[in-house]
Design an enzyme around this catalytic site. Structure first.
Site, short mmCIF file in Angstrom:
data_model
loop_
_atom_site.label_atom_id
_atom_site.label_comp_id
_atom_site.label_asym_id
_atom_site.label_seq_id
_atom_site.Cartn_x
_atom_site.Cartn_y
_atom_site.Cartn_z
N THR A 1 3.05 -10.55 -6.08
CA THR A 1 2.07 -9.55 -5.69
C THR A 1 2.83 -8.27 -5.38
OG1 THR A 1 0.91 -11.36 -4.57
CG2 THR A 1 0.17 -9.15 -4.06
N VAL B 1 -8.37 -17.59 -7.80
CA VAL B 1 -8.19 -16.52 -6.83
C VAL B 1 -7.17 -16.99 -5.80
CG1 VAL B 1 -9.28 -15.09 -5.07
CG2 VAL B 1 -10.56 -15.70 -7.13
N THR C 1 3.04 -11.91 0.32
CA THR C 1 3.25 -12.26 -1.08
C THR C 1 3.71 -13.70 -1.17
OG1 THR C 1 4.59 -11.81 -3.06
CG2 THR C 1 5.58 -11.28 -0.96
N GLY C 2 3.41 -14.38 -2.28
CA GLY C 2 3.85 -15.76 -2.45
C GLY C 2 2.78 -16.61 -3.11
#
Length: 300
Positions: free
Chosen positions: A183, A212, A233-234
């Site tokens: 991301t 999603v 993020t991840g």
């Protein structure tokens, strides 16, 4: 909202857990662009969005122009979100055929809703004046071919998930064809003590159609309030289970330094799960990841 009139303006940017520090230059460019917006009189949200737009346009990050291809090798589904300490909140999920999903998320913040998904999100983008955009670069095609080779072998493409699961649950219109899960994000603090966060992602590969992750889910991939702002993020399927962004924010709101909160957030996850956090408090900043993570902070 409480505001700190002596706050130091700041912008933090990440390029995704598991990315390369060779991409720090793009993060610095994005952070500087966000800071320029602050210095030019823009809000913290203007700054965070400007930084994310720069990374969406870069092409090296899994967002906007660099978004990964879905398993069918044709579809690109993207998520994005924005939030600030003044009450702005907007997100899109599984949106297709737009150049800058974060700008559409910002536009959603001006509607009666906070999240639009799929076809409805794309129709809203058109009505809001965002042109249709669908370009597939050779870099994206090369990554997709590498992914298909991985799925055909014994190495798991996603930690803890059998490669055969994606074939077994295939839900694309095309016949079954047989990595990044990152991301981009930015958090900003204005001189008036306001905070904002903006995030964008091209999704996860491999994934089923309509998947999603955490990026458009408030409290999971992003959160901003009067005490700070957090971007995560991840691997979203793990991040959402811990509401990681709000968890880190709550620690900061309770008085924990931003760096300690970021470190503590990453430590919640086992080593095999990619995760990264950037966070701003009223007077400090922090970043942490268990993988390489492109990053920039302005001022340093």
């Amino acid at each position: 909202m409480q505001q700190n009139q002596t706050s130091e303006p700041m912008v933090l940017v990440h390029g995704g857990a598991g990315g390369s520090r060779d991409q720090d230059d793009g993060c610095r460019l994005a952070a500087n662009g966000g800071m320029d917006r602050l210095r030019g009189g823009g809000t913290a949200l203007d700054a965070a969005v400007a930084a994310v737009v720069a990374m969406e346009d870069d092409g090296r990050y899994n967002a906007g122009s660099g978004s990964v291809l879905c398993l069918d090798g044709q579809t690109i589904e993207m998520d994005a979100s924005v939030m600030d300490s003044s009450g702005a909140l907007g997100a899109v999920a599984c949106i297709q055929r737009v150049k800058n999903p974060v700008l559409v998320a910002q536009a959603v913040a001006g509607t009666p809703h906070w999240l639009l998904a799929g076809e409805g999100a794309e129709r809203f983008a058109r009505s809001a004046g965002f042109a249709s955009h669908h370009e597939i670069s050779q870099r994206q095609r090369d990554k997709h071919e590498k992914l298909l080779r991985t799925l055909s072998g014994d190495t798991q493409a996603t930690p803890g998930v059998a490669n055969s699961a994606f074939a077994r649950h295939w839900n694309y219109d095309t016949p079954r064809a047989f990595q990044p899960c990152d991301t981009v994000g930015a958090v900003a603090r204005g001189a008036d003590g306001s905070f904002a966060v903006a995030c964008s992602t091209g999704g996860s590969a491999p994934s089923l159609l309509g998947r999603v992750g955490d990026t458009p889910i408030i409290g999971s991939g992003f959160y901003a309030g009067e005490h700070g702002a957090v971007a995560v993020t991840g691997i979203g399927e793990h991040i959402v289970r811990r509401l990681l962004a709000h968890t880190v924010y709550a620690w900061i709101a309770g008085g924990m330094p931003a760096q300690e909160a970021a470190d503590k957030g990453v430590a919640l996850f086992p080593a095999e799960i990619d995760v990264g956090v950037i966070a701003l408090g009223r007077t400090d900043a922090g970043s942490a990841s268990n993988r390489e993570m492109p990053f920039a902070q302005v001022p340093a």
